[in-house]
Design a protein around this motif. Structure first.
Motif, PDB file in Angstrom:
ATOM      1  N   LEU A 192       1.233 180.983 -15.193  1.00 53.49           N
ATOM      2  CA  LEU A 192       0.596 179.700 -15.493  1.00 53.49           C
ATOM      3  C   LEU A 192       0.845 179.281 -16.937  1.00 53.49           C
ATOM      4  O   LEU A 192       1.020 178.091 -17.227  1.00 53.49           O
ATOM      5  CB  LEU A 192      -0.909 179.799 -15.222  1.00 53.49           C
ATOM      6  CG  LEU A 192      -1.306 179.946 -13.755  1.00 53.49           C
ATOM      7  CD1 LEU A 192      -2.807 180.157 -13.628  1.00 53.49           C
ATOM      8  CD2 LEU A 192      -0.872 178.724 -12.951  1.00 53.49           C
ATOM      9  N   SER A 193       0.871 180.246 -17.850  1.00 51.06           N
ATOM     10  CA  SER A 193       1.151 179.951 -19.246  1.00 51.06           C
ATOM     11  C   SER A 193       2.557 179.369 -19.408  1.00 51.06           C
ATOM     12  O   SER A 193       2.755 178.357 -20.088  1.00 51.06           O
ATOM     13  CB  SER A 193       1.013 181.225 -20.082  1.00 51.06           C
ATOM     14  OG  SER A 193       1.470 181.019 -21.399  1.00 51.06           O
ATOM     15  N   SER A 194       3.535 179.995 -18.761  1.00 51.39           N
ATOM     16  CA  SER A 194       4.912 179.500 -18.844  1.00 51.39           C
ATOM     17  C   SER A 194       5.028 178.116 -18.221  1.00 51.39           C
ATOM     18  O   SER A 194       5.692 177.227 -18.769  1.00 51.39           O
ATOM     19  CB  SER A 194       5.856 180.473 -18.131  1.00 51.39           C
ATOM     20  OG  SER A 194       5.892 181.711 -18.808  1.00 51.39           O
ATOM     21  N   ALA A 195       4.370 177.903 -17.071  1.00 51.62           N
ATOM     22  CA  ALA A 195       4.417 176.595 -16.420  1.00 51.62           C
ATOM     23  C   ALA A 195       3.781 175.532 -17.307  1.00 51.62           C
ATOM     24  O   ALA A 195       4.306 174.417 -17.440  1.00 51.62           O
ATOM     25  CB  ALA A 195       3.697 176.664 -15.070  1.00 51.62           C
ATOM     26  N   ASN A 196       2.656 175.859 -17.914  1.00 49.81           N
ATOM     27  CA  ASN A 196       1.938 174.929 -18.782  1.00 49.81           C
ATOM     28  C   ASN A 196       2.792 174.507 -19.975  1.00 49.81           C
ATOM     29  O   ASN A 196       2.924 173.323 -20.289  1.00 49.81           O
ATOM     30  CB  ASN A 196       0.649 175.596 -19.258  1.00 49.81           C
ATOM     31  CG  ASN A 196      -0.344 174.622 -19.852  1.00 49.81           C
ATOM     32  OD1 ASN A 196      -0.515 173.519 -19.354  1.00 49.81           O
ATOM     33  ND2 ASN A 196      -1.012 175.028 -20.924  1.00 49.81           N
ATOM     34  N   THR A 197       3.410 175.491 -20.630  1.00 47.73           N
ATOM     35  CA  THR A 197       4.241 175.206 -21.803  1.00 47.73           C
ATOM     36  C   THR A 197       5.505 174.442 -21.424  1.00 47.73           C
ATOM     37  O   THR A 197       5.896 173.481 -22.095  1.00 47.73           O
ATOM     38  CB  THR A 197       4.622 176.512 -22.513  1.00 47.73           C
ATOM     39  OG1 THR A 197       3.435 177.152 -22.968  1.00 47.73           O
ATOM     40  CG2 THR A 197       5.522 176.244 -23.710  1.00 47.73           C
ATOM     41  N   ASN A 198       6.154 174.856 -20.345  1.00 45.63           N
ATOM     42  CA  ASN A 198       7.397 174.198 -19.944  1.00 45.63           C
ATOM     43  C   ASN A 198       7.163 172.751 -19.540  1.00 45.63           C
ATOM     44  O   ASN A 198       8.014 171.879 -19.776  1.00 45.63           O
ATOM     45  CB  ASN A 198       8.047 174.967 -18.787  1.00 45.63           C
ATOM     46  CG  ASN A 198       8.577 176.314 -19.224  1.00 45.63           C
ATOM     47  OD1 ASN A 198       8.865 176.529 -20.394  1.00 45.63           O
ATOM     48  ND2 ASN A 198       8.697 177.245 -18.302  1.00 45.63           N
ATOM     49  N   LEU A 199       6.012 172.465 -18.932  1.00 46.76           N
ATOM     50  CA  LEU A 199       5.700 171.078 -18.578  1.00 46.76           C
ATOM     51  C   LEU A 199       5.492 170.245 -19.839  1.00 46.76           C
ATOM     52  O   LEU A 199       5.896 169.077 -19.907  1.00 46.76           O
ATOM     53  CB  LEU A 199       4.452 171.044 -17.697  1.00 46.76           C
ATOM     54  CG  LEU A 199       4.159 169.713 -16.995  1.00 46.76           C
ATOM     55  CD1 LEU A 199       5.336 169.286 -16.120  1.00 46.76           C
ATOM     56  CD2 LEU A 199       2.894 169.825 -16.150  1.00 46.76           C
ATOM     57  N   TYR A 200       4.871 170.831 -20.844  1.00 51.93           N
ATOM     58  CA  TYR A 200       4.725 170.163 -22.144  1.00 51.93           C
ATOM     59  C   TYR A 200       6.098 169.789 -22.704  1.00 51.93           C
ATOM     60  O   TYR A 200       6.309 168.680 -23.199  1.00 51.93           O
ATOM     61  CB  TYR A 200       3.982 171.100 -23.097  1.00 51.93           C
ATOM     62  CG  TYR A 200       3.972 170.660 -24.542  1.00 51.93           C
ATOM     63  CD1 TYR A 200       2.990 169.804 -25.023  1.00 51.93           C
ATOM     64  CD2 TYR A 200       4.938 171.116 -25.439  1.00 51.93           C
ATOM     65  CE1 TYR A 200       2.976 169.408 -26.356  1.00 51.93           C
ATOM     66  CE2 TYR A 200       4.930 170.726 -26.763  1.00 51.93           C
ATOM     67  CZ  TYR A 200       3.950 169.877 -27.216  1.00 51.93           C
ATOM     68  OH  TYR A 200       3.945 169.485 -28.532  1.00 51.93           O
ATOM     69  N   LEU A 201       7.037 170.725 -22.599  1.00 55.18           N
ATOM     70  CA  LEU A 201       8.374 170.476 -23.126  1.00 55.18           C
ATOM     71  C   LEU A 201       9.067 169.337 -22.389  1.00 55.18           C
ATOM     72  O   LEU A 201       9.729 168.499 -23.000  1.00 55.18           O
ATOM     73  CB  LEU A 201       9.217 171.752 -23.004  1.00 55.18           C
ATOM     74  CG  LEU A 201       8.755 172.967 -23.810  1.00 55.18           C
ATOM     75  CD1 LEU A 201       9.627 174.164 -23.494  1.00 55.18           C
ATOM     76  CD2 LEU A 201       8.786 172.671 -25.290  1.00 55.18           C
ATOM     77  N   THR A 202       8.942 169.301 -21.059  1.00 49.23           N
ATOM     78  CA  THR A 202       9.640 168.264 -20.279  1.00 49.23           C
ATOM     79  C   THR A 202       9.151 166.871 -20.652  1.00 49.23           C
ATOM     80  O   THR A 202       9.956 165.939 -20.767  1.00 49.23           O
ATOM     81  CB  THR A 202       9.436 168.480 -18.765  1.00 49.23           C
ATOM     82  OG1 THR A 202       8.048 168.383 -18.443  1.00 49.23           O
ATOM     83  CG2 THR A 202       9.963 169.830 -18.321  1.00 49.23           C
ATOM     84  N   THR A 203       7.850 166.715 -20.860  1.00 49.58           N
ATOM     85  CA  THR A 203       7.329 165.395 -21.177  1.00 49.58           C
ATOM     86  C   THR A 203       7.790 164.935 -22.555  1.00 49.58           C
ATOM     87  O   THR A 203       8.106 163.754 -22.748  1.00 49.58           O
ATOM     88  CB  THR A 203       5.789 165.389 -21.126  1.00 49.58           C
ATOM     89  OG1 THR A 203       5.275 166.378 -22.027  1.00 49.58           O
ATOM     90  CG2 THR A 203       5.291 165.696 -19.728  1.00 49.58           C
ATOM     91  N   ARG A 204       7.869 165.845 -23.513  1.00 51.72           N
ATOM     92  CA  ARG A 204       8.315 165.462 -24.860  1.00 51.72           C
ATOM     93  C   ARG A 204       9.793 165.113 -24.873  1.00 51.72           C
ATOM     94  O   ARG A 204      10.227 164.205 -25.590  1.00 51.72           O
ATOM     95  CB  ARG A 204       8.011 166.579 -25.861  1.00 51.72           C
ATOM     96  CG  ARG A 204       6.620 166.496 -26.484  1.00 51.72           C
ATOM     97  CD  ARG A 204       5.527 166.495 -25.455  1.00 51.72           C
ATOM     98  NE  ARG A 204       4.198 166.262 -26.010  1.00 51.72           N
ATOM     99  CZ  ARG A 204       3.105 166.182 -25.258  1.00 51.72           C
ATOM    100  NH1 ARG A 204       3.192 166.308 -23.946  1.00 51.72           N
ATOM    101  NH2 ARG A 204       1.931 165.954 -25.808  1.00 51.72           N
ATOM    102  N   MET A 205      10.601 165.832 -24.100  1.00 54.22           N
ATOM    103  CA  MET A 205      12.025 165.512 -24.029  1.00 54.22           C
ATOM    104  C   MET A 205      12.242 164.148 -23.364  1.00 54.22           C
ATOM    105  O   MET A 205      13.079 163.353 -23.797  1.00 54.22           O
ATOM    106  CB  MET A 205      12.764 166.597 -23.228  1.00 54.22           C
ATOM    107  CG  MET A 205      13.017 167.858 -24.029  1.00 54.22           C
ATOM    108  SD  MET A 205      14.151 167.545 -25.410  1.00 54.22           S
ATOM    109  CE  MET A 205      13.793 168.952 -26.453  1.00 54.22           C
TER     110      MET A 205
END
Length: 447
Positions: free
Chosen positions: A281-294
């Motif tokens: 869940l931590s990895s999913a949470n962080t990776n989703l943050y990255l996708t929105t910023r990109m």
């Protein structure tokens, strides 16, 4: 903690079996060497984003120093591989819950966990940071406890187990059972353990003092990753014979379970399963943050729909989150329904894209140094030699994936995807050029 959350996934707790099957005990060296590459990348990023703390991070910097095509390809590639990663992590989270309740349908769990990470990302960024901090804290504490108990088990022994010593590091074929070739092949798998270290740079645009925070976070994150990975893997290989660990990772067979059981900790498998659940869940949470910023960064430069660049009152690109959620749903669906066909292609794109992004970061750093010799308050030691050697290493790893079973899809899926991005950039650029020409003609006609 956000950087650690993005980098430390479930592979350390359940996986690393592929790397160990290739190099045996020498996997320790593979983790140490790949850590040096991760350090070079993190420090190169810190040097650049201190000067350019903008949304899109290394993608925006690549556009500035390598041109629009590089910025377009790098950001869309990174968005794609992270969307795939999020889909895979929420599916993994569902599977971990079924360890306790196997009767629950996987699709329902995937939907539930998707809603959880989407909710965390839709609120103010401070809330996301708090959630990710505690997600990451759980697995960091688990690793620290594991390392402490493991050292005691190796040196002194525990009530239920005698001291193991270091004999497992040289048994079953020696420290390097498959020679240097095995060590290099192990690096291919180990390298992916460090993917996620670049997340620190992405947070620069939302940091209060990026010139202070980003270099400090990058340095501390990489040093902790080295400590956690190298020590944890060394303990795994010392406690459990490498031939046993190489057979694969389920919760019941995880080396973490064995050490916890030896320490007399009840419900060791349940504790380990909870830890890997929070890791996913931590990895999913962080990776989703990255996708929105990109995606927000791409929209700002006209390379994504304009509506994805709009911010909510809380300063969150929620429209970008909606589009990223569609990709999340696709990746998660394919991972459940087409694990042996469509999802393997997505995995290939992810492998190829991750290596491509890291290489482009180092190339961007080289161009950044040429354009501004002393503009940054942070300097990567030994550059451009150190960054050049790291780029050559990554290129060698990328080439080697074509000859490794299970990773050969990286080239088969990655190259067509890369070609599609180039064509898409050409089409978008021409349309914008034609639109600009028509607007200019209308303006002259009005005059």
């Amino acid at each position: 903690m956000i950087g650690l959350g993005g980098a430390i996934g479930t592979g350390l707790f359940l996986g690393s079996a592929l790397a160990i099957s290739q190099a045996g005990p020498a996997t320790i060296l593979a983790y140490a060497l790949c850590a040096l590459v991760a350090f070079v990348i993190a420090w190169a990023l810190a040097e650049m984003v201190v000067v350019h703390p903008e949304a899109g991070s290394f993608g925006a910097v690549a556009q500035r120093y390598l041109g629009p095509l590089a910025g377009f390809v790098q950001r869309w590639t990174y968005w794609t591989i992270q969307v795939i990663a999020v889909g895979g992590e929420v599916v993994a989270a569902g599977l971990y819950v079924r360890f306790w309740w196997p009767q629950l349908p996987l699709w329902a769990l995937v939907v539930f966990f998707s809603a959880v990470v989407l909710g965390a990302n839709a609120l103010a960024v401070r809330f996301f940071g708090t959630v990710e901090y505690w997600f990451a804290m759980i697995k960091v504490v688990a690793i620290v406890v594991f390392i402490g108990l493991g050292l005691v088990l190796i040196i002194f022994g525990l009530p239920k187990s005698p001291a193991t010593g270091l004999t497992n590091l040289t048994a079953d074929g020696g420290f390097l059972p498959h020679g240097m070739q095995g060590l290099f092949l192990a690096m291919v798998f180990v390298l992916f353990s460090y993917i996620g270290t670049e997340v620190v740079a992405v947070t620069a645009a939302e940091s209060e003092k990026p010139e202070r925070d980003i270099p400090r976070a990058a340095r501390r994150m990489v040093l902790r990753l080295v400590l956690f990975y190298v020590l944890a893997i060394a303990i795994v290989l010392a406690v459990v014979p490498w031939t046993v660990t190489a057979q694969g990772g389920t919760v019941d067979t995880s080396p973490f379970v064995r050490v916890f059981e030896s320490a007399g900790i009840p419900a060791a498998a349940t504790i380990t399963n909870f830890v890997v659940l929070t890791a996913a869940l931590s990895s999913a949470n962080t990776n989703l943050y990255l996708t929105t910023r990109m995606l927000h960064s791409l929209a700002s430069d006209g390379y994504a729909p304009a509506w994805t660049g709009r911010l909510s009152k809380a300063g969150v690109p929620r429209n970008a989150l909606v589009l990223s959620a569609l990709g999340l749903g696709l990746a998660a669906t394919l991972s459940v329904t087409s694990a042996d066909s469509a999802y393997i292609a997505l995995f290939g794109i992810s492998v190829f894209g991750a290596l491509l992004v890291w290489i482009m970061i180092l190339v961007t750093h080289w161009a950044f140094r040429r354009a501004s010799a002393s503009a940054s308050s942070v300097r990567l030691w030994g550059a451009p030699v150190t960054s050049g050697l790291a780029a050559l290493f990554l290129l060698a790893v990328m080439v080697s994936t074509a000859f490794i079973d299970g990773l050969d899809t990286a080239w088969m899926a990655g190259l067509p995807f890369f070609a599609i991005l180039i064509v898409a950039h050409i089409v978008i650029t021409r349309r914008r050029s034609l639109s600009g020409s028509k607007n200019a003609e209308r303006h002259r006609g009005d005059r």
